[in-house]
Design an enzyme around this catalytic site. Structure first.
Site, short mmCIF file in Angstrom:
data_model
loop_
_atom_site.label_atom_id
_atom_site.label_comp_id
_atom_site.label_asym_id
_atom_site.label_seq_id
_atom_site.Cartn_x
_atom_site.Cartn_y
_atom_site.Cartn_z
N GLU A 23 36.89 45.28 37.59
CA GLU A 23 37.63 46.32 36.87
C GLU A 23 36.75 47.52 36.50
O GLU A 23 37.21 48.66 36.46
CB GLU A 23 38.27 45.74 35.59
CG GLU A 23 39.46 44.83 35.84
CD GLU A 23 39.09 43.37 36.04
OE1 GLU A 23 37.90 43.07 36.29
OE2 GLU A 23 39.99 42.51 35.94
N GLU B 108 40.78 35.86 36.74
CA GLU B 108 41.23 35.51 35.39
C GLU B 108 42.31 34.44 35.41
O GLU B 108 42.32 33.54 34.58
CB GLU B 108 41.74 36.77 34.66
CG GLU B 108 40.61 37.74 34.35
CD GLU B 108 41.12 39.06 33.84
OE1 GLU B 108 41.75 39.81 34.63
OE2 GLU B 108 40.91 39.37 32.66
N GLY C 283 42.35 40.12 37.88
CA GLY C 283 43.36 39.17 37.39
C GLY C 283 43.43 37.90 38.22
O GLY C 283 43.86 36.86 37.73
N ALA D 198 45.28 42.41 39.40
CA ALA D 198 46.54 43.10 39.11
C ALA D 198 46.74 44.18 40.16
O ALA D 198 45.78 44.68 40.75
CB ALA D 198 46.47 43.71 37.72
N1 CAA Z 1 46.10 46.15 43.92
C1 CAA Z 1 46.86 46.77 44.85
N2 CAA Z 1 46.60 46.71 46.18
C2 CAA Z 1 45.53 46.00 46.56
C3 CAA Z 1 44.70 45.34 45.65
C4 CAA Z 1 45.02 45.43 44.26
N3 CAA Z 1 44.32 44.80 43.31
N4 CAA Z 1 43.70 44.72 46.33
C5 CAA Z 1 43.92 45.00 47.63
N5 CAA Z 1 45.02 45.75 47.78
C6 CAA Z 1 45.61 46.27 49.02
C7 CAA Z 1 44.77 47.41 49.58
O1 CAA Z 1 45.08 48.63 48.93
C8 CAA Z 1 45.20 47.39 51.03
O2 CAA Z 1 46.46 47.99 51.13
P1 CAA Z 1 46.74 49.07 52.33
O3 CAA Z 1 46.66 48.24 53.59
O4 CAA Z 1 48.12 49.55 52.01
O5 CAA Z 1 45.67 50.09 52.25
C9 CAA Z 1 45.39 45.90 51.30
O6 CAA Z 1 45.55 45.27 50.03
C10 CAA Z 1 44.18 45.26 51.97
O7 CAA Z 1 43.04 45.52 51.17
P2 CAA Z 1 41.68 46.15 51.77
O8 CAA Z 1 41.96 47.02 52.94
O9 CAA Z 1 40.94 46.76 50.64
O10 CAA Z 1 40.96 44.80 52.28
P3 CAA Z 1 39.39 44.51 52.37
O11 CAA Z 1 39.28 43.22 53.10
O12 CAA Z 1 38.66 45.69 52.89
O13 CAA Z 1 38.91 44.32 50.84
C11 CAA Z 1 39.10 43.47 48.58
C12 CAA Z 1 39.44 43.25 50.07
C13 CAA Z 1 37.60 43.33 48.36
C14 CAA Z 1 39.85 42.37 47.82
C15 CAA Z 1 39.57 44.88 48.14
O14 CAA Z 1 40.93 45.05 48.53
C16 CAA Z 1 39.47 45.15 46.67
O15 CAA Z 1 38.39 45.45 46.18
N6 CAA Z 1 40.61 45.08 45.94
C17 CAA Z 1 40.70 45.46 44.55
C18 CAA Z 1 40.04 44.44 43.64
C19 CAA Z 1 40.11 44.89 42.19
O16 CAA Z 1 39.60 45.92 41.80
N7 CAA Z 1 40.78 44.07 41.36
C20 CAA Z 1 40.95 44.34 39.93
C21 CAA Z 1 42.34 44.86 39.69
S1 CAA Z 1 42.57 45.34 38.01
C22 CAA Z 1 42.93 43.91 37.17
O17 CAA Z 1 43.02 42.84 37.72
C23 CAA Z 1 43.13 44.09 35.68
C24 CAA Z 1 43.35 42.85 34.88
O18 CAA Z 1 42.43 42.35 34.26
C25 CAA Z 1 44.66 42.23 34.80
#
Ligand code: CAA
Length: 257
Positions: free
Chosen positions: A131, A111, A108, A65
């Site tokens: 998460e 999921e 998500g 998400a």
């Molecule tokens: N939401 C919003 N933006 C996100 C995102 C997310 N889930 N995942 C990545 N992005 C964005 C980053 O903020 C970044 O944006 P900027 O360039 O503006 O800074 C861009 O995508 C590229 O990401 P990274 O620079 O972090 O890329 P990376 O290669 O270094 O890492 C990654 C990739 C491991 C996927 C890392 O981005 C990450 O850990 N993302 C978050 C994953 C996460 O925590 N997901 C759970 C979300 S909560 C959820 O899903 C709840 C539910 O159950 C419904």
């Protein structure tokens, strides 16, 4: 239909949806979530489509998400907007949906992939529920589906301690159907969907519904659900054709009736 966060096309009888927010690792904002399910429902209602594939890009299937969209949300907003209920629309899709996963399938994204009917993964796919690292828990079914698909121990480790599964581990533990080289994962998923789309449609639909019943209920109720799906198939022309073709040692010609 014009979408802003996904791409859609048909390849033969396969409806293909490509998640298209590469700048955000295909994180699901509200628009993308709505568009994804609108597209899947449109394909589900399209008689020229027999099965669907959802994919992302090589680096990210979807990173969950959109954290930026919900970071400041109140519980009231989350509840009134039905932020996690929106994901349940996948349960209403009657045709088969295959997730073609490469790179990150997190939160998500994981999921959603496991909510699909089957998964074709590239060798670079990684599945996880991070998460906990941002102070919450999965809200789109991860705790429930992973526990059912993988068992308690591994599900606990994934949701409590951010254990990420490689594609090889996901195959070993039965989370994905097949792992293919990154150059061919999408083609493999589409070929898989084409194969399903070439089968008797009502039998495929009943088969999907019956297997899903196993995740919802007791064995006794599940067996009843299977019978409720089995008997009506004898009212289809495709059942008559399928059995006749077997006896006549020829390939069946399905008409979908
Ligand atoms: N939401 C919003 N933006 C996100 C995102 C997310 N889930 N995942 C990545 N992005 C964005 C980053 O903020 C970044 O944006 P900027 O360039 O503006 O800074 C861009 O995508 C590229 O990401 P990274 O620079 O972090 O890329 P990376 O290669 O270094 O890492 C990654 C990739 C491991 C996927 C890392 O981005 C990450 O850990 N993302 C978050 C994953 C996460 O925590 N997901 C759970 C979300 S909560 C959820 O899903 C709840 C539910 O159950 C419904």
């Amino acid at each position: 239909m014009t979408y802003t966060t996904i791409l859609t096309e048909t390849r033969g009888k396969v409806g293909l949806v490509t998640l298209n927010r590469p700048q955000a690792m295909n994180a699901f904002n509200s628009t993308m979530l709505t568009e994804l399910f609108d597209a899947l429902e449109a394909f589900d209602n399209d008689e020229n489509v027999g099965a669907m594939v959802v994919t992302g890009n090589e680096k990210a299937f979807a990173a969950g998400a959109d954290i930026k969209e919900m970071a400041e949300a109140s519980p009231f907003e989350m509840i009134t907007q039905g932020r996690v209920e929106k994901w349940d629309r996948i349960r209403g899709i009657k045709k088969v949906v295959i997730a073609a996963v490469s790179g990150w399938a997190l939160g998500g994204g994981c999921e959603f992939a496991i909510s699909c009917d089957m998964i074709v993964a590239s060798e670079s796919a990684k599945f996880g529920q991070p998460e906990i690292t941002i102070g919450v828990i999965p809200g789109a079914g991860g705790t429930q589906r992973l526990a059912r698909l993988l068992g308690k121990q591994l599900a606990m480790e994934m949701v409590i301690n951010n254990r990420t599964l490689t594609a090889a581990e996901a195959l070993q533990f039965g989370l994905v159907n097949r792992v293919v080289p990154i150059t061919g994962y999408l083609d493999a998923a589409i070929a898989f969907a084409e194969e399903i789309a070439s089968r008797a449609p009502m039998a495929v639909r009943m088969a999907k519904d019956s297997v899903n019943a196993a995740f919802e209920t007791t064995l006794t109720e599940g067996l009843k659900a299977e019978k409720r799906n089995f008997y009506p198939l004898f009212s289809t022309e495709d059942q008559k054709e399928g059995m006749k073709a077997f006896i006549e040692k020829r390939k069946a010609n399905w008409n979908g009736k």
